[in-house]
Enzyme design. Sequence first.
Site, PDB file in Angstrom:
ATOM      1  N   TYR A   1      -1.548   0.497  10.823  1.00  0.00           N
ATOM      2  CA  TYR A   1      -1.733  -0.240   9.417  1.00  0.00           C
ATOM      3  C   TYR A   1      -0.651  -0.094   8.508  1.00  0.00           C
ATOM      4  CZ  TYR A   1      -3.675  -0.873   4.785  1.00  0.00           C
ATOM      5  OH  TYR A   1      -3.653  -1.014   3.421  1.00  0.00           O
TER       6      TYR A   1
ATOM      7  N   GLU B   1       0.167   3.690   1.817  1.00  0.00           N
ATOM      8  CA  GLU B   1       0.390   4.100   3.004  1.00  0.00           C
ATOM      9  C   GLU B   1       1.693   3.735   3.676  1.00  0.00           C
ATOM     10  OE1 GLU B   1      -2.224   5.575   4.819  1.00  0.00           O
ATOM     11  OE2 GLU B   1      -1.633   5.517   6.865  1.00  0.00           O
TER      12      GLU B   1
ATOM     13  N   SER C   1       0.821  -1.328   0.005  1.00  0.00           N
ATOM     14  CA  SER C   1      -0.026   0.012  -0.083  1.00  0.00           C
ATOM     15  C   SER C   1       0.871   1.275   0.095  1.00  0.00           C
ATOM     16  CB  SER C   1      -0.673  -0.010   1.358  1.00  0.00           C
ATOM     17  OG  SER C   1      -1.229   1.278   1.546  1.00  0.00           O
TER      18      SER C   1
HETATM   19  P1  NAP Z   1     -11.453  -4.424   1.950  1.00  0.00           P
HETATM   20  O1  NAP Z   1     -12.536  -4.031   1.438  1.00  0.00           O
HETATM   21  O2  NAP Z   1     -11.228  -3.824   3.469  1.00  0.00           O
HETATM   22  O3  NAP Z   1     -11.339  -6.030   2.161  1.00  0.00           O
HETATM   23  C1  NAP Z   1     -10.606  -6.632   3.157  1.00  0.00           C
HETATM   24  C2  NAP Z   1     -10.847  -8.205   3.042  1.00  0.00           C
HETATM   25  O4  NAP Z   1      -9.814  -8.543   4.222  1.00  0.00           O
HETATM   26  C3  NAP Z   1     -12.105  -8.659   3.427  1.00  0.00           C
HETATM   27  O5  NAP Z   1     -12.465  -9.479   2.445  1.00  0.00           O
HETATM   28  C4  NAP Z   1     -12.029  -9.122   4.766  1.00  0.00           C
HETATM   29  O6  NAP Z   1     -12.931 -10.180   5.072  1.00  0.00           O
HETATM   30  C5  NAP Z   1     -10.583  -9.712   4.930  1.00  0.00           C
HETATM   31  N1  NAP Z   1      -9.957  -9.925   6.065  1.00  0.00           N
HETATM   32  C6  NAP Z   1     -10.181  -9.126   7.088  1.00  0.00           C
HETATM   33  N2  NAP Z   1      -9.614  -9.885   8.214  1.00  0.00           N
HETATM   34  C7  NAP Z   1      -9.057 -10.920   7.877  1.00  0.00           C
HETATM   35  C8  NAP Z   1      -8.629 -12.283   8.425  1.00  0.00           C
HETATM   36  N3  NAP Z   1      -8.348 -12.265   9.764  1.00  0.00           N
HETATM   37  N4  NAP Z   1      -8.493 -13.392   7.622  1.00  0.00           N
HETATM   38  C9  NAP Z   1      -8.791 -13.380   6.423  1.00  0.00           C
HETATM   39  N5  NAP Z   1      -9.591 -12.212   5.632  1.00  0.00           N
HETATM   40  C10 NAP Z   1      -9.724 -10.992   6.404  1.00  0.00           C
HETATM   41  O7  NAP Z   1     -10.251  -4.045   1.342  1.00  0.00           O
HETATM   42  P2  NAP Z   1      -9.896  -3.628  -0.209  1.00  0.00           P
HETATM   43  O8  NAP Z   1      -9.974  -2.165  -0.452  1.00  0.00           O
HETATM   44  O9  NAP Z   1     -10.680  -4.713  -1.200  1.00  0.00           O
HETATM   45  O10 NAP Z   1      -8.039  -3.818  -0.178  1.00  0.00           O
HETATM   46  C11 NAP Z   1      -7.661  -5.022  -0.499  1.00  0.00           C
HETATM   47  C12 NAP Z   1      -6.317  -5.227  -0.023  1.00  0.00           C
HETATM   48  O11 NAP Z   1      -5.534  -4.139  -0.700  1.00  0.00           O
HETATM   49  C13 NAP Z   1      -6.166  -5.028   1.303  1.00  0.00           C
HETATM   50  O12 NAP Z   1      -4.914  -5.806   1.932  1.00  0.00           O
HETATM   51  C14 NAP Z   1      -5.874  -3.694   1.454  1.00  0.00           C
HETATM   52  O13 NAP Z   1      -4.976  -3.320   2.767  1.00  0.00           O
HETATM   53  C15 NAP Z   1      -4.877  -3.371   0.125  1.00  0.00           C
HETATM   54  N6  NAP Z   1      -4.800  -1.921  -0.379  1.00  0.00           N
HETATM   55  C16 NAP Z   1      -6.053  -1.459  -0.721  1.00  0.00           C
HETATM   56  C17 NAP Z   1      -6.048  -0.028  -0.865  1.00  0.00           C
HETATM   57  C18 NAP Z   1      -7.334   0.664  -1.496  1.00  0.00           C
HETATM   58  O14 NAP Z   1      -7.391   1.703  -1.845  1.00  0.00           O
HETATM   59  N7  NAP Z   1      -8.551  -0.007  -1.406  1.00  0.00           N
HETATM   60  C19 NAP Z   1      -4.696   0.506  -1.370  1.00  0.00           C
HETATM   61  C20 NAP Z   1      -3.623  -0.330  -1.119  1.00  0.00           C
HETATM   62  C21 NAP Z   1      -3.619  -1.272  -0.490  1.00  0.00           C
HETATM   63  P3  NAP Z   1     -14.340  -9.988   6.109  1.00  0.00           P
HETATM   64  O15 NAP Z   1     -15.359 -10.497   5.032  1.00  0.00           O
HETATM   65  O16 NAP Z   1     -14.123 -10.920   6.845  1.00  0.00           O
HETATM   66  O17 NAP Z   1     -14.428  -8.802   6.399  1.00  0.00           O
HETATM   67  O1  F7E Z   2      -8.824   8.496   4.318  1.00  0.00           O
HETATM   68  C1  F7E Z   2      -9.201  11.770   5.391  1.00  0.00           C
HETATM   69  C2  F7E Z   2      -8.335  10.762   6.202  1.00  0.00           C
HETATM   70  O2  F7E Z   2     -10.021   6.192   5.192  1.00  0.00           O
HETATM   71  C3  F7E Z   2      -8.521   9.282   3.285  1.00  0.00           C
HETATM   72  C4  F7E Z   2      -7.118   2.433   2.528  1.00  0.00           C
HETATM   73  O3  F7E Z   2      -7.755   1.560   1.515  1.00  0.00           O
HETATM   74  O4  F7E Z   2      -5.961   3.635   1.214  1.00  0.00           O
HETATM   75  C5  F7E Z   2      -6.949   3.749   2.226  1.00  0.00           C
HETATM   76  O5  F7E Z   2      -6.436   4.541   3.227  1.00  0.00           O
HETATM   77  C6  F7E Z   2      -8.049  10.589   3.815  1.00  0.00           C
HETATM   78  C7  F7E Z   2      -7.162  10.667   5.073  1.00  0.00           C
HETATM   79  O6  F7E Z   2      -8.200   6.135   3.144  1.00  0.00           O
HETATM   80  C8  F7E Z   2     -12.304  11.728   6.883  1.00  0.00           C
HETATM   81  O7  F7E Z   2      -7.527  11.565   7.160  1.00  0.00           O
HETATM   82  C9  F7E Z   2     -11.068  13.410   6.354  1.00  0.00           C
HETATM   83  O8  F7E Z   2      -6.247  11.560   4.965  1.00  0.00           O
HETATM   84  O9  F7E Z   2     -10.583   6.948   2.645  1.00  0.00           O
HETATM   85  P1  F7E Z   2      -9.287   6.908   3.879  1.00  0.00           P
HETATM   86  P2  F7E Z   2      -6.685   6.028   3.582  1.00  0.00           P
HETATM   87  O10 F7E Z   2      -6.416   6.449   5.161  1.00  0.00           O
HETATM   88  O11 F7E Z   2      -6.064   6.903   2.652  1.00  0.00           O
HETATM   89  C10 F7E Z   2      -4.720   3.090   1.452  1.00  0.00           C
HETATM   90  C11 F7E Z   2      -3.813   3.128   0.219  1.00  0.00           C
HETATM   91  C12 F7E Z   2      -4.889   1.834   2.128  1.00  0.00           C
HETATM   92  O12 F7E Z   2      -4.029   1.083   1.760  1.00  0.00           O
HETATM   93  C13 F7E Z   2      -5.987   1.588   3.046  1.00  0.00           C
HETATM   94  O13 F7E Z   2      -6.155   0.157   3.323  1.00  0.00           O
HETATM   95  O14 F7E Z   2      -9.209  11.222   4.162  1.00  0.00           O
HETATM   96  N1  F7E Z   2     -10.514  12.151   5.914  1.00  0.00           N
HETATM   97  N2  F7E Z   2     -12.036  12.978   6.791  1.00  0.00           N
HETATM   98  C14 F7E Z   2     -11.305  11.000   6.270  1.00  0.00           C
HETATM   99  N3  F7E Z   2     -11.275   9.676   6.202  1.00  0.00           N
HETATM  100  C15 F7E Z   2     -12.238   9.101   6.650  1.00  0.00           C
HETATM  101  N4  F7E Z   2     -12.028   7.693   6.465  1.00  0.00           N
HETATM  102  N5  F7E Z   2     -13.366   9.520   7.295  1.00  0.00           N
HETATM  103  C16 F7E Z   2     -13.363  11.035   7.348  1.00  0.00           C
HETATM  104  O15 F7E Z   2     -14.479  11.457   7.946  1.00  0.00           O
END
Ligand code: NAP
Ligand code: F7E
Length: 327
Positions: A151, A129, A127
């Site tokens: 995270y 992050e 990520s």
């Molecule tokens: P998401 O919608 O939050 O899905 C997370 C998945 O992980 C869910 O299917 C959840 O299953 C499963 N999970 C949670 N705890 C688990 C455990 N103990 N054992 C097995 N499975 C478990 O995330 P996403 O947005 O699809 O992202 C997919 C991956 O990419 C994640 O690793 C995330 O950190 C990473 N990522 C996401 C982004 C983004 O912007 N979306 C960017 C960079 C990296 P349940 O059904 O049990 O909740």
């Molecule tokens: O926050 C700001 C918050 O929670 C984005 C995950 O998929 O992307 C995701 O992480 C920004 C932050 O995503 C609210 O402070 C303001 O600056 O949508 P977010 P994230 O933290 O960037 C990365 C790449 C991952 O890997 C992660 O799994 O938005 N923000 N106000 C807020 N964010 C939330 N959630 N809620 C608010 O009310």
Amino acid sequence: MPRALITGITGQDGLYLSELLLSKGYEVFGLVRGQNNPKLDVLRRVAPEVQVLTGDLTDVSSLVRILAVAQPDEIYNLGAVSFVAYSWENAALTTDVTGKGVLNMLEATRLYAGDDIEKVRFYQASSSEMFGKVQDVPQRESTLLWPRSPYGVAKVFGHYMTINYRESYGMHASSGILFNHESPRRGPEFVTRKVTMAVARIKLGLQDSLTLGNLDAKRDWGFAGDYVEAMWRMLQQPVADDYVIATGETHSIRDLLDAAFKAVGVDDWARYVEQDPRFMRPAEVDLLVGDASKAREVLGWKPAVGFDELIKLMVEADLAEQSALVH
Ligand code: NAP
Ligand code: F7E
């Protein structure tokens, strides 16, 4: 027929990746956590052909058992505690699942492959992050990692462990450093979906206002459907490697509000938006913008959906969903 195992299959990316792999003729297996997981219904509706296996990333024996059944050629490790804000409140759990869970999956994969390590290819969901307090703008594969949340720290562990299995055992293990990617399937706790749902509900008269945290943070937001294609392309390469996947454009939360309210014809959103320190983070990632030129050159990957189009399509999906709920 190639066989794939996806962890995190009930999440946003798991659903898009299942559809992609099924369309390419894969037999798809999905690890689903928990007893009576409510998200399983969505998976069954979106991708009924997926074969579900129960397990948990914190339980290595369940992973060993699942691999023996699925016999995958490709493993996509998407499972994680993925909500950054939650990771401060549940740091140990996040470490166990998002960090150690990667090691559990890599080790189960090594045992499954036995003497034939080349029989399997592994994708790790790293990520942006991990860049945290960014040391380069834009961020690329060589940028120093400086995570700012539990995270982010857990993802750094998983990232380096994936590289270590590649270097130690010759495993075809690739890490995709994906920047934020969104869609109508995004969880409502993430800021894009929180905003697009609220805008739809305000438009329909179901909600008066929206409360957010920091409006100045900037993110490189792309469309999840484009990003799962990059995951698949990484595993088709002869040699495993790490790739930044991003659009190369960055926008603030204010820009997000502009785009979302514009989609329902509102120019002056300030009267609908409140701020509350409750939604501020103990340490913020101020600016993310990725340089995906390596992915473009090696994988031939580039995003198709731009920022305004993405937010508009999310607002439209939420308008349809919210009006169906009230009618
Ligand atoms: P998401 O919608 O939050 O899905 C997370 C998945 O992980 C869910 O299917 C959840 O299953 C499963 N999970 C949670 N705890 C688990 C455990 N103990 N054992 C097995 N499975 C478990 O995330 P996403 O947005 O699809 O992202 C997919 C991956 O990419 C994640 O690793 C995330 O950190 C990473 N990522 C996401 C982004 C983004 O912007 N979306 C960017 C960079 C990296 P349940 O059904 O049990 O909740
Ligand atoms: O926050 C700001 C918050 O929670 C984005 C995950 O998929 O992307 C995701 O992480 C920004 C932050 O995503 C609210 O402070 C303001 O600056 O949508 P977010 P994230 O933290 O960037 C990365 C790449 C991952 O890997 C992660 O799994 O938005 N923000 N106000 C807020 N964010 C939330 N959630 N809620 C608010 O009310």
